[in-house]
Design a protein around this motif. Structure first.
Motif, mmCIF file in Angstrom:
data_model
loop_
_atom_site.group_PDB
_atom_site.id
_atom_site.type_symbol
_atom_site.label_atom_id
_atom_site.label_comp_id
_atom_site.label_asym_id
_atom_site.label_seq_id
_atom_site.Cartn_x
_atom_site.Cartn_y
_atom_site.Cartn_z
ATOM 1 N N ASN A 1 1.495 4.558 4.819
ATOM 2 C CA ASN A 1 0.288 4.426 3.825
ATOM 3 C C ASN A 1 -0.741 5.618 4.458
ATOM 4 O OD1 ASN A 1 0.755 2.765 2.136
ATOM 5 N ND2 ASN A 1 -0.463 1.004 2.850
ATOM 6 N N LYS B 1 0.621 8.951 3.253
ATOM 7 C CA LYS B 1 0.709 8.946 1.758
ATOM 8 C C LYS B 1 -0.850 9.342 1.356
ATOM 9 C CE LYS B 1 2.265 5.484 -0.513
ATOM 10 N NZ LYS B 1 2.749 4.205 -0.730
ATOM 11 N N TYR B 2 -1.828 8.667 2.086
ATOM 12 C CA TYR B 2 -3.271 8.900 1.756
ATOM 13 C C TYR B 2 -4.008 9.834 2.293
ATOM 14 C CZ TYR B 2 -1.481 4.941 -1.341
ATOM 15 O OH TYR B 2 -1.189 4.233 -2.350
ATOM 16 N N ASP C 1 -6.501 7.059 10.024
ATOM 17 C CA ASP C 1 -6.321 8.363 9.449
ATOM 18 C C ASP C 1 -7.577 9.154 9.218
ATOM 19 O OD1 ASP C 1 -7.102 7.939 6.698
ATOM 20 O OD2 ASP C 1 -5.097 6.549 6.639
ATOM 21 N N TYR D 1 -2.622 -4.416 -5.889
ATOM 22 C CA TYR D 1 -3.867 -4.080 -6.000
ATOM 23 C C TYR D 1 -3.684 -2.575 -5.385
ATOM 24 C CZ TYR D 1 -8.713 -2.768 -5.722
ATOM 25 O OH TYR D 1 -9.900 -2.171 -5.856
ATOM 26 N N GLN D 2 -4.302 -1.470 -6.409
ATOM 27 C CA GLN D 2 -4.198 -0.028 -5.888
ATOM 28 C C GLN D 2 -5.479 0.243 -6.375
ATOM 29 O OE1 GLN D 2 -0.542 0.950 -7.938
ATOM 30 N NE2 GLN D 2 0.181 1.464 -6.234
ATOM 31 N N VAL D 3 -6.117 1.318 -5.524
ATOM 32 C CA VAL D 3 -7.326 1.833 -5.630
ATOM 33 C C VAL D 3 -6.930 2.981 -6.814
ATOM 34 C CG1 VAL D 3 -9.211 3.250 -4.737
ATOM 35 C CG2 VAL D 3 -8.119 1.549 -3.360
ATOM 36 N N ALA E 1 -6.207 6.818 -6.290
ATOM 37 C CA ALA E 1 -5.376 7.184 -5.059
ATOM 38 C C ALA E 1 -4.058 7.138 -5.380
ATOM 39 C CB ALA E 1 -5.542 5.725 -4.183
ATOM 40 N N GLY F 1 4.085 4.136 -5.339
ATOM 41 C CA GLY F 1 4.068 2.905 -4.551
ATOM 42 C C GLY F 1 3.854 1.712 -5.356
ATOM 43 N N LEU F 2 3.984 0.478 -5.065
ATOM 44 C CA LEU F 2 3.846 -0.692 -6.185
ATOM 45 C C LEU F 2 2.549 -1.515 -5.702
ATOM 46 C CD1 LEU F 2 7.657 -1.831 -5.816
ATOM 47 C CD2 LEU F 2 6.375 -0.684 -7.847
ATOM 48 N N GLY F 3 1.800 -1.055 -4.758
ATOM 49 C CA GLY F 3 0.758 -1.920 -4.476
ATOM 50 C C GLY F 3 0.997 -3.278 -3.724
ATOM 51 N N GLY G 1 2.520 -3.207 -0.516
ATOM 52 C CA GLY G 1 2.857 -2.971 0.757
ATOM 53 C C GLY G 1 1.879 -3.775 1.703
ATOM 54 N N LEU G 2 0.356 -3.670 1.403
ATOM 55 C CA LEU G 2 -0.633 -4.167 2.233
ATOM 56 C C LEU G 2 -0.597 -5.936 2.217
ATOM 57 C CD1 LEU G 2 -3.617 -2.117 1.920
ATOM 58 C CD2 LEU G 2 -2.016 -2.222 4.029
ATOM 59 N N SER H 1 -9.531 6.401 6.894
ATOM 60 C CA SER H 1 -9.347 4.808 6.631
ATOM 61 C C SER H 1 -9.015 4.123 8.229
ATOM 62 C CB SER H 1 -8.521 4.409 5.661
ATOM 63 O OG SER H 1 -8.561 4.853 4.619
HETATM 64 P P1 ADP Z 1 0.863 1.333 -2.311
HETATM 65 O O1 ADP Z 1 2.181 0.907 -2.845
HETATM 66 O O2 ADP Z 1 -0.003 1.578 -3.604
HETATM 67 O O3 ADP Z 1 0.505 2.122 -1.198
HETATM 68 P P2 ADP Z 1 -0.477 -0.906 -0.617
HETATM 69 O O4 ADP Z 1 -0.389 -2.011 -0.858
HETATM 70 O O5 ADP Z 1 0.332 -0.233 0.601
HETATM 71 O O6 ADP Z 1 0.387 -0.391 -1.853
HETATM 72 O O7 ADP Z 1 -1.727 -0.219 -0.757
HETATM 73 C C1 ADP Z 1 -2.655 -0.706 -1.608
HETATM 74 C C2 ADP Z 1 -3.629 0.401 -1.951
HETATM 75 O O8 ADP Z 1 -4.689 0.604 -0.662
HETATM 76 C C3 ADP Z 1 -3.065 1.624 -2.291
HETATM 77 O O9 ADP Z 1 -2.733 1.831 -3.533
HETATM 78 C C4 ADP Z 1 -4.288 2.664 -1.658
HETATM 79 O O10 ADP Z 1 -5.147 2.780 -2.984
HETATM 80 C C5 ADP Z 1 -4.994 1.823 -0.632
HETATM 81 N N1 ADP Z 1 -4.688 2.330 0.624
HETATM 82 C C6 ADP Z 1 -3.558 1.923 1.550
HETATM 83 N N2 ADP Z 1 -3.546 2.536 2.723
HETATM 84 C C7 ADP Z 1 -4.625 3.480 2.493
HETATM 85 C C8 ADP Z 1 -5.036 4.667 3.325
HETATM 86 N N3 ADP Z 1 -4.501 4.934 4.755
HETATM 87 N N4 ADP Z 1 -6.138 5.471 2.990
HETATM 88 C C9 ADP Z 1 -6.647 5.175 1.695
HETATM 89 N N5 ADP Z 1 -6.256 4.505 0.797
HETATM 90 C C10 ADP Z 1 -5.134 3.418 1.213
#
Ligand code: ADP
Length: 642
Positions: free
Chosen positions: A402, A405-406, A430, A448-450, A453, A460-462, A464-465, A490
């Motif tokens: 992540n 990616k971000y 990061d 959930y995805q912002v 982003a 991604g599928l939202g 992971g976290l 973050s």
């Molecule tokens: P995704 O598959 O979208 O990455 P995650 O569950 O891993 O799904 O993350 C959810 C959301 O959290 C991401 O879509 C992103 O918007 C935000 N996010 C996660 N990690 C970071 C990061 N390191 N910096 C900024 N935004 C992040």
């Protein structure tokens, strides 16, 4: 009271007087024989007693009772007692039953009287009907009991708002006793900002209106506001003038709370539903994404005359995209297992270092591809964990990926760990796109995805976290996210319990990863997906094995006999005969005892593994299968058998 003195001539006058009385009246002699009765008495009794007859003594009623319902024998009635005791009994309440069973209530006034010689010659009894009054009393008592036992507060007030009645429930609801409330103004119950309400209510009552289910707020004696639903009706006097109001107040605090709960659940559900729909759209998109480059690479491979380096490129593309697809599907499977509580952890005593190393290894390709600089800072002393290395590595891999990616290309990622009492705190930071503060609490929810982003990421599928948080919870750990805002980078902070003392978990026995040491196997590949069977057989052939393929259970058993393979790779969900059944049949044959049976399936739950063990399989592998691992497993099985 002096006893009545009656002369013979008086007797006639007395009877004439009694005749005109609007009450029942009768006389009897000293022996109780009835000597006279008036019409009203007959109406009250519902019968006419016989005069001077021994069958009707002391009283002309059919039956007699005391007010509490105890039967009174006729010779114990007030008339009999008056004669016996030579004494007047007046205003005594009795109940009289008529022959038709109806009852009425009367006040008996029994007076003995004497003749001129002073001898007691009889008595007169006047019966005043009090049935209506008694009924009103009973009705009032019944209503009183109903009001008193009501769960709702019942209050009455006059038209100036002064409280007149106050039941037990009103005491409980508002905290004032009846003594404290009656006589005071209803205003004491009304919050200052709702005083207008009372004016309006009074105006509507004066107009004869009734208010029902009027939801509002009132004050308790202790000043606490309470949610109530009011029903207010005008009270009228006998001439139908409105003289006040009755008010029923119901405590709706619980209902309000339930409504609020339902509302918030509904909002949550709607939100979850919306996110699920978004997720499905994302999923379709994300699954399709890797397919395009694969399709291009395949087209390129088909073209004659591609250079060696182009071919290499195609293989890399396919390899990478299949890896990506596999990861997506694995994440999906993991999330579904976790939500169904079906994820098994293989915990062992390990160190944070080995977990972090594995995670860095796994995320290295994306970090390098985006040219980020990764710094890892671990404490010098080893930090022991009781953990599933693969799952915990997955956690940190997710956080590192992540971060990669971000964050704009060429960014900085830092993984730092330090001890904090019985825990270790691992932070992954990061200097990337950051997270708006109001989104922080939602990050760990599924799907959930912002917004905004996504475009910045590799897709991604939202989930992971969400997976990360649940995997950490299974390890007794937790995670939090911090960011100073958009563009501010973050930081994800993981806390895990450190393992102390002797290892509490057994090291699981997993098959040793081994290199392909022996080719030249005879292998039967069974899969109803012909492409899957064919491509695996091809790979096995290219690496020096002899193969055959079958596509259903019956064909598998027949071919296993004819081909006599060293190993059968058997799918489970097969037509005609499923994999378990096929395995059983093969094992039942003399030629089938020694060969190696490996289940290759999409299902890897403990139950699936148990079923395949029971069916006679030597090993259970979950698709997609890596060729090296497969050959390693076969070699290992062969070695342990030899
Ligand atoms: P995704 O598959 O979208 O990455 P995650 O569950 O891993 O799904 O993350 C959810 C959301 O959290 C991401 O879509 C992103 O918007 C935000 N996010 C996660 N990690 C970071 C990061 N390191 N910096 C900024 N935004 C992040």
């Amino acid at each position: 009271m002096p006893l009545l003195q009656i002369e013979a001539s008086d007797d006639r006058n007395l009877r004439r007087t009694l005749e005109t009385l609007p009450a029942g009246a009768y006389t009897c002699d000293a022996a109780g024989l009835i000597t006279y009765f008036n019409r009203t008495a007959v109406e009250l009794w519902g019968r006419e007693p016989r005069l001077n007859h021994a069958a009707d003594r002391w009283c002309g009623s059919f039956k007699l009772y005391s007010p509490d319902g105890t039967p009174i024998p006729h010779d114990q009635c007030w008339m009999a007692l008056a004669v016996r005791d030579r004494k007047a009994y007046t205003g005594r309440e009795i109940a009289i039953e008529r022959p038709d069973g109806s009852r009425w209530f009367a006040l008996a006034h029994a007076n003995p009287f004497l003749n001129e010689q002073g001898l007691l010659v009889g008595a007169v009894n006047v019966l005043v009907d009090i049935t209506d009054r008694k009924h009103s009393e009973l009705v009032l008592a019944r209503f009183g009991a109903i009001v008193e036992s009501s769960e709702d507060a019942i209050i009455s007030k006059d038209l100036t708002g002064v409280i007149r009645d106050w039941n037990g429930a009103a005491e409980r609801l508002f905290g004032y006793t009846a003594a404290e409330a009656v006589g005071r103004s209803i205003i004491m119950l009304i919050p200052a900002d709702r005083l207008d309400e009372e004016r309006e209510i009074l105006a509507r009552l004066r107009a004869g209106e009734r208010l029902t289910h009027f939801d509002t707020v009132r004050l308790r004696k202790d000043g606490q506001p309470i949610d109530v639903s009011l029903t207010i009706s005008p009270i009228r006097d006998a001439r139908r003038n409105i003289i006040g109001a009755s008010k029923i107040a119901r405590d709706i605090g619980d209902r309000k709370k339930d409504e609020a709960k339902i509302y918030s659940l509904m909002t949550e559900l709607k939100e979850a539903d919306r996110r699920k729909s978004d997720f499905l759209a994302t999923l379709a998109h994300e699954l399709r994404n890797p397919l395009n480059p694969i399709r291009n690479a395949v087209n390129l491979l088909r073209l004659k005359g591609s250079t060696e380096s182009e071919l290499e490129l195609c293989k890399d593309v396919i390899d990478r995209q299949v890896d990506h697809l596999t990861r997506l599907v694995d994440d999906l499977l993991d999330i579904s297992r976790i939500t169904r509580d079906k994820l098994d952890l293989r915990k062992e005593r390990t160190t944070l270092e080995s977990v972090v190393n594995a995670a860095v290894e796994l995320s290295r390709p994306v970090i390098d591809r985006r040219r980020h600089e990764l710094t890892v800072n671990l404490p010098p002393e080893p930090i022991h964990l009781d953990a599933d290395v693969v799952r915990l590595a997955q956690v940190f891999m997710n956080l590192l990926t992540n971060a990669a990616k971000y964050t704009e290309e060429g960014g900085h990622i830092r993984l730092t760990a330090k001890r904090d009492g019985s825990q270790v705190v691992v932070a992954v930071a990061d200097d990337g796109i950051g997270i708006p503060p109001e989104k922080l609490p939602n990050l760990f929810e599924m799907f959930y995805q912002v917004e905004g982003a996504r475009e910045r990421s590799d897709g991604g599928l939202g989930i992971g976290l969400s997976l990360v948080r649940r995997l950490l919870a299974l390890h007794g750990g937790s995670i939090a996210a911090e960011s100073a805002g958009i563009g501010q980078g973050s930081e994800f902070i993981v806390r895990l319990p450190v393992a102390e003392g002797e290892s509490a978990v057994e090291k699981p026995t997993s098959p040793q990863a081994s290199v392909v040491t022996r080719a030249g196997w005879r292998i039967l590949v069974v899969d109803d997906n012909r492409d899957a069977a064919l491509s695996l057989a091809m790979l096995l052939r290219i690496t020096g094995n002899e193969t055959q393929t079958a596509h259903d259970g019956l064909e598998a058993v027949a071919l296993a006999e004819k081909f006599s393979p060293d190993a059968v790779l058997l799918d489970i969900g097969l037509p005609k005969l499923n994999g378990y059944e096929a395995a059983r049949r093969i094992r039942a044959e003399p030629w089938g005892k020694a060969l190696l049976l490996v289940a290759l399936t999409g299902w890897g739950q403990p139950d699936d593994r148990r079923l395949s063990r029971e069916a006679g399989f030597n090993h259970h592998m979950v698709k997609p299968v890596d060729l090296n691992t497969l050959m390693g497993v076969l070699t290992e099985l062969k070695r342990s058998r030899d």
